[in-house]
Write a protein that holds these residues in place. Structure first.
Motif, mmCIF file in Angstrom:
data_model
loop_
_atom_site.group_PDB
_atom_site.id
_atom_site.type_symbol
_atom_site.label_atom_id
_atom_site.label_comp_id
_atom_site.label_asym_id
_atom_site.label_seq_id
_atom_site.Cartn_x
_atom_site.Cartn_y
_atom_site.Cartn_z
ATOM 1 N N PRO A 294 24.217 -7.421 6.626
ATOM 2 C CA PRO A 294 24.528 -6.229 7.440
ATOM 3 C C PRO A 294 24.102 -6.443 8.899
ATOM 4 N N GLU A 295 24.595 -5.611 9.790
ATOM 5 C CA GLU A 295 24.430 -5.813 11.221
ATOM 6 C C GLU A 295 22.969 -5.888 11.690
ATOM 7 N N HIS A 296 22.107 -5.082 11.105
ATOM 8 C CA HIS A 296 20.710 -4.999 11.538
ATOM 9 C C HIS A 296 19.816 -6.017 10.832
ATOM 10 N N VAL A 297 20.433 -6.842 9.976
ATOM 11 C CA VAL A 297 19.678 -7.822 9.198
ATOM 12 C C VAL A 297 19.985 -9.207 9.735
ATOM 13 N N MET A 298 18.936 -10.011 9.921
ATOM 14 C CA MET A 298 19.131 -11.351 10.474
ATOM 15 C C MET A 298 18.786 -12.423 9.442
ATOM 16 N N ALA A 299 19.104 -13.657 9.784
ATOM 17 C CA ALA A 299 18.786 -14.784 8.887
ATOM 18 C C ALA A 299 17.300 -14.807 8.561
ATOM 19 N N LYS A 300 16.475 -14.379 9.527
ATOM 20 C CA LYS A 300 15.024 -14.335 9.304
ATOM 21 C C LYS A 300 14.686 -13.447 8.109
ATOM 22 N N ILE B 278 5.293 -0.841 13.217
ATOM 23 C CA ILE B 278 6.301 -1.707 12.602
ATOM 24 C C ILE B 278 7.543 -0.860 12.319
ATOM 25 N N THR B 279 8.652 -1.247 12.949
ATOM 26 C CA THR B 279 9.801 -0.340 13.002
ATOM 27 C C THR B 279 11.108 -1.018 12.599
ATOM 28 N N ASP B 280 11.835 -0.350 11.723
ATOM 29 C CA ASP B 280 13.188 -0.776 11.379
ATOM 30 C C ASP B 280 14.088 -0.437 12.574
ATOM 31 N N PRO B 281 14.882 -1.399 13.048
ATOM 32 C CA PRO B 281 15.699 -1.115 14.235
ATOM 33 C C PRO B 281 16.628 0.090 14.045
ATOM 34 N N ARG B 282 16.997 0.390 12.803
ATOM 35 C CA ARG B 282 17.873 1.550 12.553
ATOM 36 C C ARG B 282 17.166 2.877 12.819
ATOM 37 N N ASP B 283 15.835 2.852 12.839
ATOM 38 C CA ASP B 283 15.076 4.096 12.970
ATOM 39 C C ASP B 283 14.656 4.400 14.406
ATOM 40 N N LEU B 284 15.100 3.580 15.342
ATOM 41 C CA LEU B 284 14.746 3.836 16.748
ATOM 42 C C LEU B 284 15.466 5.092 17.254
#
Lengths: 423, 161
Positions: A175-181, A416-422
């Motif tokens: 998904p868009e907010h998820v990276m290979a990391k 510690i923040t999920d980018p979707r929750d900004l």
């Protein structure tokens, strides 16, 4: 045979190899840096005393040298190591020495792809554990210690036990907010820091096919944290284009056979992946960001071979654009070439406007060496690869490992923040 | 080979605690030894004696490829590490550089051997004798190439067939 078996068979002059075969493989490329280089020099001194000839290297054109761990030198021991390294490359006629303060330089694993120093199908060894990174180009890339690297520099070969391969198959895009990391943290959380010990970790499936070369580099980079001998992705046209645009020629693609054997195949669904962090004090201590403890962070660190490639900086900039950081935040592009692109494309301005300090390429605080190490009880969120006790500074400091998106979002909130929750 | 045990009853002892990253610039082996195990046991340097063995759990030496790790232990006097398992780079660095013996043991030896016990390691018999407790345990035999490199005294003295 799978891709690793094919590469090792070719390198050892055999028709075929199988897991557990012990081989001497001819090496195509080798690397040392400002920690392993002086280590190799020390081994050479010892060998000289034993009457072993160290006057010539196997092939100086296949060896390259990086200055990354302790540059810029913070004190005289590091400065002297750089002098030693420079004398070494001069005396042995090594041309590819990427020097701090002289154009392109950076973290060794970043140079290996930015400068197209390693090609698909090659055997590449380096005096650093994260040499695994470069397997994303379709090479057998493996980290070794000083003695082994010294052996390679003199004789151009080294022994390996042919590893078993675990195949990680990612079905569908992340998904868009998820990276290979996040994907590699998920895997390490599942198999543990010894889950890949002595083995190859290979990545494939439609989700990996869809990834950029840089994302694949992140996957292979942290196979080291699962103890793997190497990480690898079968090379495709994206790898060819990536390397060709950086000046490489003569690239040939190598893939495993249709009926290749794997010790284990583990499948993941891309759509199920979420932003993750690894809590102190182990990369296997993985939780979903939204379930992470509500700690007050002191610092966000966006750096290292794992998390400061161009695409990593782009991800962080996407979050930081028009926002301000609430905690001490540092961005250290992993090479000068990435630094320059980030400048040309306006990323550095975004970082500066957000309040971030931009540092030079260096391993720096990732390994607790210098340039922003942590004080006692400080808590950091970091795009790096390890969070063992004392890794980034004081033994009582704490590091949470995350993607650049999460590290940037956390810089904005101080939690510690999920980018979707900004907001 | 006889020695006393220093026991760390835990898994995943990593190279960042065996020799913290800030010391990687140091290539003086004696100086490195003064920082061995500093990240886990600040008293290690004062208590370790020449000939001692470390006993630990799974995945000993995970993390970095730094040869400083077996060097720092070896120059502290450690002759062998007995562990349930080893991380691959630590294992091959220990053997190829002839710094110390990485001995893979079973749960029986791990549980039975205590801090301070005197043990005798006999690699020709794949046997560990606990002199203090009068017990004997097995050890995992070295694979063929590892055995040959150990016998030769390190990779540079090993002549492939």
């Amino acid at each position: 045979m799978n891709i690793v078996e094919k590469i090792l068979a070719r390198a050892s002059g055999r028709d075929s190899v199988a897991p557990d075969d012990v081989i001497f493989a001819n090496v195509d490329k080798a690397m040392v840096h400002d920690v392993s280089g002086p280590g190799v020099i020390k081994v050479f001194d010892k060998l000289k005393k034993q009457g072993i000839d160290v006057s010539k290297l196997w092939d100086p054109s296949k060896i390259w040298v990086a200055e990354d761990h302790f540059v810029p030198s913070a004190e005289k021991v590091s400065a002297e190591n750089i002098v030693k390294l420079s004398n070494f490359t001069k005396n042995y006629g090594i041309q590819k020495h990427f020097k701090y303060g002289m154009g392109q330089y950076g973290i060794c694993h970043t140079l290996s792809h930015e400068e197209a120093l390693v090609l698909p199908g090659e055997v590449y060894v380096g005096g650093d554990s994260h040499t695994n990174t470069t397997g994303a180009l379709g090479a057998f890339a493996c980290g070794l210690g000083h003695t082994d690297v010294a052996y390679v520099l003199l004789y151009g070969k080294i022994w390996f036990k042919v590893p078993e391969t675990i195949y990680f198959k990612l079905n569908g895009k992340l998904p868009e907010h998820v990276m290979a990391k996040d994907f590699i943290l998920k895997i390490i959380g599942d198999i543990g820091t010894d889950g890949g010990n002595y083995r190859t970790m290979q990545f494939g499936g439609s989700g990996v096919d869809a990834m950029s070369v840089e994302s694949r580099l992140t996957l292979c980079n942290m196979t080291t944290e699962a103890g793997a001998k190497n990480g690898i992705v079968e090379p495709d046209q994206k790898v060819v284009d990536y390397l060709t645009s950086r000046g490489a020629t003569g690239i040939s693609l190598i893939k495993g056979d249709e009926n290749a054997e794997y010790a284990q195949i583990i499948e993941y669904e891309g759509s199920e992946m979420e932003p993750l962090v690894a809590k102190p004090f182990s990369p296997e201590n993985v939780v979903v960001v939204r379930d992470a403890p509500s700690v007050d962070l002191d610092k966000s660190y966006i750096g290292s071979c794992t998390g400061a490639k161009y695409e990593d900086l782009e991800a962080a900039a996407k979050i930081l654009k028009g926002r301000k950081v609430k905690i001490r935040t540092e961005v250290l592009p992993a090479s000068i070439s990435i630094y320059k692109r980030a400048m040309e494309n306006g990323l550095l301005t975004i970082f500066l406007d957000a309040g971030v300090t931009i540092g030079p390429p260096t391993c720096g605080a990732c390994c607790g060496a210098h340039m922003g190490v942590l004080a006692k009880d400080e808590i950091c969120i970091s795009t790096t690869n390890r969070n063992f006790p004392g890794r980034m500074g004081h033994v009582d400091s704490q590091t949470y490992l995350s993607s650049p998106l999460v590290a940037a979002a956390s810089a904005v909130t101080g939690k510690i923040t999920d980018p979707r929750d900004l907001p | 080979m006889k020695g006393h045990i220093i026991k760390y009853a835990r898994d995943n002892i990593d190279t960042d605690v065996i020799i913290p990253g800030q010391y990687l610039k140091i290539h003086d082996y004696a100086e490195l030894a003064t920082h061995a195990m500093e990240g886990l046991d600040p008293n290690f340097h004062s208590k370790v004696k020449d000939g001692d063995f470390i006993l630990s759990g799974k995945n000993f030496g995970c993390g970095s490829s730094r040869e400083h790790a077996p060097i720092a232990l070896s120059h502290s006097g450690i002759k062998a590490v007995l562990a349930l398992s080893f991380a691959r780079i630590f294992y091959r660095n220990a053997v190829d550089g002839a710094f110390l013996l990485p001995i893979e043991i079973g749960e029986d030896a791990y549980n039975a051997i205590s801090e301070g016990d005197e043990v005798n390691i006999d690699i020709s018999k794949n046997e560990i004798k606990n002199i203090t407790k009068n017990q004997t345990y097995g050890m995992k035999p070295f694979s063929e190439i590892i055995g040959k490199i150990i016998e030769a005294g390190g990779l540079f003295n090993y002549k492939p067939d």
